[in-house]
Enzyme design. Structure first.
Site, PDB file in Angstrom:
ATOM      1  NE  ARG A  50       0.131   1.484   3.333  1.00  0.00           N
ATOM      2  CZ  ARG A  50       1.052   2.400   3.551  1.00  0.00           C
ATOM      3  NH1 ARG A  50       2.343   2.038   3.674  1.00  0.00           N
ATOM      4  NH2 ARG A  50       0.770   3.674   3.650  1.00  0.00           N
ATOM      5  CB  ALA A  52       0.193   6.863  -3.846  1.00  0.00           C
ATOM      6  NE  ARG A  93      -6.180   0.707  -1.670  1.00  0.00           N
ATOM      7  CZ  ARG A  93      -5.516   1.283  -0.655  1.00  0.00           C
ATOM      8  NH1 ARG A  93      -4.216   1.095  -0.514  1.00  0.00           N
ATOM      9  NH2 ARG A  93      -6.166   2.034   0.209  1.00  0.00           N
ATOM     10  CD  GLN A 200      -2.997   2.829   6.767  1.00  0.00           C
ATOM     11  OE1 GLN A 200      -3.570   3.175   7.798  1.00  0.00           O
ATOM     12  NE2 GLN A 200      -3.634   2.708   5.623  1.00  0.00           N
ATOM     13  CG  ASP A 241      -3.166   8.007  -1.482  1.00  0.00           C
ATOM     14  OD1 ASP A 241      -3.052   8.533  -0.355  1.00  0.00           O
ATOM     15  OD2 ASP A 241      -2.813   6.836  -1.726  1.00  0.00           O
ATOM     16  CG  ASN A 251      -2.434  11.600   2.402  1.00  0.00           C
ATOM     17  OD1 ASN A 251      -1.855  10.729   1.737  1.00  0.00           O
ATOM     18  ND2 ASN A 251      -2.115  11.830   3.657  1.00  0.00           N
TER      19      ASN A 251
HETATM   20  O1  MRU Z   1      -4.520   3.230   2.148  1.00  0.00           O
HETATM   21  P1  MRU Z   1      -3.035   3.445   2.031  1.00  0.00           P
HETATM   22  O2  MRU Z   1      -2.258   2.927   3.187  1.00  0.00           O
HETATM   23  O3  MRU Z   1      -2.515   2.965   0.702  1.00  0.00           O
HETATM   24  O4  MRU Z   1      -2.900   5.027   2.047  1.00  0.00           O
HETATM   25  C1  MRU Z   1      -1.628   5.591   1.952  1.00  0.00           C
HETATM   26  C2  MRU Z   1      -1.628   7.058   2.091  1.00  0.00           C
HETATM   27  O5  MRU Z   1      -2.640   7.695   2.215  1.00  0.00           O
HETATM   28  C3  MRU Z   1      -0.284   7.709   1.979  1.00  0.00           C
HETATM   29  O6  MRU Z   1      -0.232   8.856   2.769  1.00  0.00           O
HETATM   30  C4  MRU Z   1      -0.063   8.107   0.506  1.00  0.00           C
HETATM   31  O7  MRU Z   1      -0.226   6.996  -0.314  1.00  0.00           O
HETATM   32  C5  MRU Z   1       1.275   8.661   0.294  1.00  0.00           C
HETATM   33  S1  MRU Z   1       2.465   7.387   0.418  1.00  0.00           S
HETATM   34  C6  MRU Z   1       3.985   7.900   0.008  1.00  0.00           C
END
Ligand code: MRU
Length: 355
Positions: A50, A52, A93, A200, A241, A251
């Protein structure tokens, strides 16, 4: 500092895509091998991988795997198989644009190289996926250098979700300026939002910072405003994201709340992201699709119910922060300030020309 963990790779190719299973961290550090396209799609959907940029790299390797497994013996059939793989991967996604950006880039390269002999074409596709991985790490390190220059006056930084090495090919986006400032000898302390419901922050960001040796305090999401009110937070850095053409930022859910709080307390609110996260085709945040994940991720924690059976729960996985609340966007090409629209466009164009 644990050097092997410090330089951890998140996604790589070893006869096929390999990735760290992030659902098992921090208790267990194991890698998984994807042997089919379905494995790759499932790994992205279930968030074994996970973040982006990391899902962009994974999707690029998914395209290389589709090319490898394809039985096509002419370019046209291989391109058909790649087109189908792109549709499957892009649907895994919806919010992070890096995914569709990476699959489109691989597909375009394959189309342009379709005169090659079929095995050379497969090699060209894998080489492009490897380039996407390598460039992602280089972009993160450049974000670190540009962003660290902004942090010289700041000591206490708040971050949300995980935008560290695990969310990218390596090194991270929001954590990159923090890591670079730390490597330059600056004393820093990071408030880490736990980031309900997938945690996370608690599971991944806390683990990464602890591994690197950067002091941190884990807080629940609802404590962020309190610490800002106490004057304990000097700035906020988050990843993204998708950044729309006007600078609106999608995000992790909860980011918008932080941006509003930052404005109320006159704290800089920085977004760190590579140009692969900027989507000029999406005019503003209203047009960014927001992933709705299962209610069970809200009603259960580690498989244990924490809410009455049958209760209704909502789970938008991302929110949109309007560009007016963003102090600056840190990219691999430098830091940009409002108004964002023209600078975002020229950055993306320069990135495309530079390839
Ligand atoms: O649902 P996730 O864990 O994939 O969401 C990740 C985020 O929102 C991060 O802040 C974003 O992808 C930036 S990662 C460098």
């Amino acid at each position: 500092m644990n050097e092997p963990l410090h330089n951890l790779r998140t996604v790589w190719w070893d006869s096929g895509p390999m990735l760290i299973d992030q659902t098992l961290l921090p208790a267990t550090l194991v890698s998984v091998r994807c042997t089919t396209l379905d494995d790759v799609v499932r790994a992205i959907r279930t968030m074994q991988v996970r973040g982006a940029p990391a899902i962009g790299v994974t999707a690029a390797y998914g395209m290389a795997l589709a090319a490898k497994l394809s039985r096509a013996d002419v370019a046209a059939s291989l391109l058909d198989d790649l087109q189908r793989a792109k549709v499957a991967l892009d649907a895994a996604r919806p919010t992070a644009i890096n995914l569709a950006w990476a699959t489109r880039r691989v597909l375009q390269v394959a189309e342009r190289a379709s005169e090659l002999a079929i095995d050379q074409l497969r090699e060209r596709i894998l080489a492009e996926a490897e380039a996407i991985r390598d460039e992602d790490e280089a972009m993160c390190r450049a974000i670190g250098r540009h962003g660290a220059d902004l942090l010289t006056e700041h000591r206490n930084i708040l971050t949300h979700c995980n935008a560290g090495g695990l969310a990218t090919a390596a090194y991270g986006t929001a954590l990159a300026p923090i890591r670079t400032a730390h490597e330059r000898g600056q004393l820093l302390h990071v408030f880490v939002d736990e980031t309900r419901p997938f945690l996370q922050g608690a599971r991944l960001t806390a683990w990464e910072l602890q591994t690197i040796g950067i002091p941190l305090t884990l807080i629940t999401d609802s404590m962020a405003g309190h610490f800002m009110q106490q004057g304990a937070v000097d700035c906020i850095i988050v990843g993204a994201d998708r950044i729309a053409a006007n600078g609106d930022v999608a995000n992790k859910i909860g980011t918008y709340t932080l941006a509003v709080l930052a404005q109320a307390h006159q704290i800089p609110f920085y977004v760190a992201a590579p140009t692969s996260t900027i989507d000029l085709a999406t005019p503003d945040g209203e047009h960014i699709p927001i992933e709705q994940r299962s209610a069970e991720e809200i009603t259960h924690l580690g498989g244990v119910a924490i809410a009455p059976a049958g209760v209704s729960a909502a789970h938008p996985a991302f929110d949109v922060t309007p560009q007016q609340l963003v102090t600056a966007i840190i990219t691999e090409r430098g830091v940009i300030y409002p108004p964002f629209q023209a600078s975002l466009r020229s950055m993306v164009e320069a990135a495309e020309q530079g390839r």
